[in-house]
Design an enzyme around this catalytic site. Structure first.
Site, PDB file in Angstrom:
ATOM      1  CB  CYS A 160      -0.820   0.120   1.246  1.00  0.00           C
ATOM      2  SG  CYS A 160      -0.046  -0.053   2.795  1.00  0.00           S
ATOM      3  CG  ASP A 212      -0.234   3.199   4.021  1.00  0.00           C
ATOM      4  OD1 ASP A 212      -0.382   4.058   3.092  1.00  0.00           O
ATOM      5  OD2 ASP A 212      -1.094   2.834   4.319  1.00  0.00           O
ATOM      6  CB  CYS A 216      -4.859   3.530   5.754  1.00  0.00           C
ATOM      7  SG  CYS A 216      -4.457   2.183   6.757  1.00  0.00           S
ATOM      8  CB  CYS A 269      -3.176  -1.101   8.852  1.00  0.00           C
ATOM      9  SG  CYS A 269      -3.951  -1.330   7.473  1.00  0.00           S
TER      10      CYS A 269
HETATM   11 FE1  FES Z   1      -1.545   0.393   4.098  1.00  0.00          FE
HETATM   12 FE2  FES Z   1      -3.331   0.351   5.929  1.00  0.00          FE
HETATM   13  S1  FES Z   1      -3.816   0.413   3.807  1.00  0.00           S
HETATM   14  S2  FES Z   1      -1.235   0.297   6.113  1.00  0.00           S
END
Ligand code: FES
Length: 141
Positions: free
Chosen positions: A34, A36, A59, A103
């Site tokens: 993702c 992140d 997120c 996550c």
């Molecule tokens: Fe990437 Fe939550 S979607 S950490």
């Protein structure tokens, strides 16, 4: 409802958000899928985590889990922080939807990376087994 009240609460009012300038350990982890990123700062005195802050570019679930993780390790020993699992963080938040479990893995890994950084900087020996990757039990692959 998809998200628990606790998840909303920690997402809206993240605890321990920010940065520690003279941190004793800093951990930065990312999720390749993702994109992140989470950064965790620890202040450690006599083996106790006296302060912790985090920054998450991610997120809402990543923010909520890192916020909860900081609350769970603050005031604890470094050894205790290493035993924090993403499942424990998810439980403390009253659950996360299955597709958001990954996550919470970021939060566990960020804590571990920060402790590892502290150990490395201080020449403290450790068992690498403690830092092996979380295989993301419960994650939707
Ligand atoms: Fe990437 Fe939550 S979607 S950490």
């Amino acid at each position: 409802m998809l998200y628990s009240e606790k998840v909303f609460d920690h997402f809206r009012n993240p605890r321990n958000l920010g940065k520690i300038e003279d941190a004793d350990g800093i951990g930065e982890v990312g999720n390749a899928k993702c994109g992140d990123i989470m950064k965790m700062y620890l202040k450690i005195s006599d083996g106790i985590i006296t302060d912790v802050k985090f920054n998450t570019f991610g997120c809402g679930s990543a923010i909520a889990t890192s916020s909860m993780a900081t609350e769970m390790i603050k005031g604890k020993s470094v050894a205790d922080a290493l035993t924090l699992s993403n499942q424990a963080v998810v439980e403390a938040l009253d659950g996360l939807p299955a597709h958001k479990i990954h996550c919470s893995v970021l939060a566990e890994e960020a804590v571990k990376a920060a402790v590892k950084d502290y150990y490395d900087k201080n020449g403290i020996a450790y068992d690498p087994e403690q830092f092996k990757e979380n295989d993301c039990e419960g994650c939707e692959k």
